[in-house]
Design an enzyme around this catalytic site. Structure first.
Site, mmCIF file in Angstrom:
data_model
loop_
_atom_site.group_PDB
_atom_site.id
_atom_site.type_symbol
_atom_site.label_atom_id
_atom_site.label_comp_id
_atom_site.label_asym_id
_atom_site.label_seq_id
_atom_site.Cartn_x
_atom_site.Cartn_y
_atom_site.Cartn_z
ATOM 1 N N LYS A 79 0.853 -1.196 0.000
ATOM 2 C CA LYS A 79 0.000 0.000 0.000
ATOM 3 C C LYS A 79 0.886 1.242 0.000
ATOM 4 O O LYS A 79 1.917 1.275 0.686
ATOM 5 C CB LYS A 79 -0.891 -0.025 1.245
ATOM 6 C CG LYS A 79 -1.947 1.071 1.301
ATOM 7 C CD LYS A 79 -2.820 0.902 2.544
ATOM 8 C CE LYS A 79 -3.937 1.917 2.628
ATOM 9 N NZ LYS A 79 -4.804 1.713 3.818
ATOM 10 N N SER A 154 -9.791 1.607 3.070
ATOM 11 C CA SER A 154 -8.947 2.342 2.148
ATOM 12 C C SER A 154 -7.901 1.484 1.434
ATOM 13 O O SER A 154 -7.329 1.933 0.443
ATOM 14 C CB SER A 154 -8.231 3.461 2.901
ATOM 15 O OG SER A 154 -7.330 2.914 3.849
ATOM 16 N N SER A 178 -9.701 -0.670 7.346
ATOM 17 C CA SER A 178 -9.198 -0.563 5.968
ATOM 18 C C SER A 178 -8.478 -1.773 5.400
ATOM 19 O O SER A 178 -8.187 -1.798 4.211
ATOM 20 C CB SER A 178 -8.271 0.635 5.850
ATOM 21 O OG SER A 178 -9.048 1.781 5.701
#
Ligand code: GLN
Length: 478
Positions: A79, A154, A178
């Site tokens: 990420k 997210s 997330s």
């Protein structure tokens, strides 16, 4: 070129060690799939060159008979809020779109020491704020199961990449859900460890007392292997804990459901829960019972305040953490800067997206003189009560089970104009962050519209082994 898709890392490992394939061939196959799946927009950057170089180095190492790392040859993606030295670190924000990290996060050092191959950086909601990966400066990620739907957020890029076999495993971050919610939307496993289990050094801070790096994988065993490598105390993060790190893959292979007490909170099964999801979760609970588990109805009375508490505290911390982006120290600087004050204002106004600005304003408001006691302080007190709810429940049960998300993946754009509806997607996940306990989302089935459903298993502090064990048993039922 042959398509290499492995059911698990151990299968890949066997294939590499027996000489059936090479790391380079496997990495090439992943890079091809990344290219073929560009439409899902899971990656912000692909490290084609460095990934192939690393693959060659690893093949060489194998040929020379040197000792191999625990994650030798595992194709991973990261990420884009986790720092990798000399690579961009954008947090999917315009304000950091040209920013390069000058150091490695601890998790990156640890996985690299165990011979992974890093394929690239993954899309996300800007600064990890969101539940759909639509708040990205680089455009939304799409759900590979159905590209008209969001992948969750997210860590939507992380979940989508694993789901589409564009990475075997991905690292994400979980502040309020997330890792788990996108895992549930994309039909993969998503583990949020105990707060403190994994070092946050090099993870860009959103809400520091909630943030935790987590793992997204196709199965619990792969997640377990990666957790073992990234977990453990780190002198660079004073909030990291010193609890012993286990060999989680071994622990889950010996795990049995016999006698396990599963708490089922009645607050997780209200009208807010989609009927299709409810029946799938109930079915799985029954199946666990047949395997020897005992179901115990429990109550977590303060859950009803969890969302409000989370959005007050997380935004308060975010408003403080994001004050460092001022156009002077990091990233983007506005061209229009007649004086210092306007340089700050313009850089932040132009550099941040709407959701980030909304959170900074809310966070600043709840911390301001006159409102601090009514909002921030009160929310801190409620946070403690929520944690106490969990800890007292765990005196008589081993894990808590329920749905990960109240709703199935929704259509792109559907909730963009309604932030409160978006925040509701986190109703079952934020409590684990408020109380710091570990939790995992496991694929549990599909709704009648063929949308993935995730089941959430929440554990005692530092007891990742048990939730990974339950998760593996659940996946075996599918
Ligand atoms: N969706 C939640 C939020 O927007 C959680 C985000 C996260 O875990 N990073 O705050």
């Amino acid at each position: 070129m042959p398509e290499f898709v492995f059911a698990s890392y151990s299968e890949l490992r066997t294939s590499l060690e027996s000489g059936n394939t090479s790391v380079k061939a496997v990495v090439q196959s992943y890079l091809t799939r990344i290219k073929n799946h560009q439409s899902i927009n899971a990656f912000i950057e692909v490290f084609e060159e460095s990934a192939l170089k690393q693959a060659e180095r690893l093949d060489q190492k194998l040929a020379e008979g040197k000792p191999l790392g625990k994650l030798f040859g595992m194709p991973m993606a990261i990420k884009d809020n986790i720092a990798i030295k000399n690579k961009k670190l954008t947090c999917a924000s315009k304000i950091l779109s040209e920013f390069n990290s000058i150091y490695d996060a601890t998790v990156i050092e640890r996985i690299e020491a165990e011979d992974v191959v890093i394929l690239g950086k993954l899309n996300m909601d800007e600064f990890a704020m969101g539940s759909s990966t639509e708040n990205s400066f680089f455009g939304p990620t799409k759900n590979p199961v159905d590209q008209t739907k969001v992948p969750g957020g997210s860590s939507g890029g992380s979940a989508a990449a694993v789901s589409a076999d564009c990475a075997m495993v991905a690292l994400g971050s979980d502040t309020g859900g997330s890792v788990r919610q996108p895992a549930s939307f994309c039909n993969v496993v998503g583990l949020k460890p105990t707060y403190g289990r994994v070092s946050r050094y090099g993870l860009v801070a959103f809400a520091s007392s909630f943030d935790q790096i987590g793992v997204l994988a196709k199965n619990s065993e792969d997640a377990a292997r990666v957790l073992e490598v990234i977990a453990g105390e780190d002198p660079k993060d004073s909030t990291s804990g010193d609890a012993d790190v286990q060999n989680y893959a071994n622990a889950i292979s010996e795990f049995t459901m016999n006698g396990l007490k599963i708490g089922v909170p009645k607050e997780f099964f209200t009208d807010a829960l989609d009927e299709g999801i409810k029946s799938i979760i109930n079915e799985k609970l029954e199946a666990l019972k047949t395997q020897g588990a005992e179901l115990v109805e429990i109550s977590l009375p303060y859950s009803k305040y969890a969302l409000a508490t989370y959005y007050i505290l997380a935004n308060a911390e975010a408003s403080s953490n994001l004050s460092r982006y001022d156009g002077a120290r990091y990233g983007y600087r506005s061209q229009a800067h007649p004086d210092l004050e306007e340089m700050y204002v313009n850089s932040r106004s132009e550099g941040f997206g709407d959701e980030v600005k909304r959170r900074i304003m809310l966070g600043t408001y709840v911390l301001s003189a006159g409102y601090y006691d009514a909002y921030y302080k009160k929310a801190q007190q409620v946070r403690r009560l929520i944690r106490d709810d969990y800890l007292s429940a765990f005196e008589s049960i081993d894990v808590i089970a329920g749905p990960t998300s109240p709703i199935p993946p929704f259509t792109l754009g559907e909730k963009l104009d309604d932030p409160l509806a978006m925040y509701l997607a986190d109703i079952y996940t934020v409590t684990a962050n408020l109380s710091g306990v570990p939790a995992i989302s496991v694929p549990a089935g599909f709704t009648s519209q063929n949308m993935p459903v995730g089941m959430q298993i929440i554990g005692k502090p530092y007891d990742e082994a048990t939730i990974l064990g339950v998760s593996q048993k659940l996946q075996a039922l599918n």
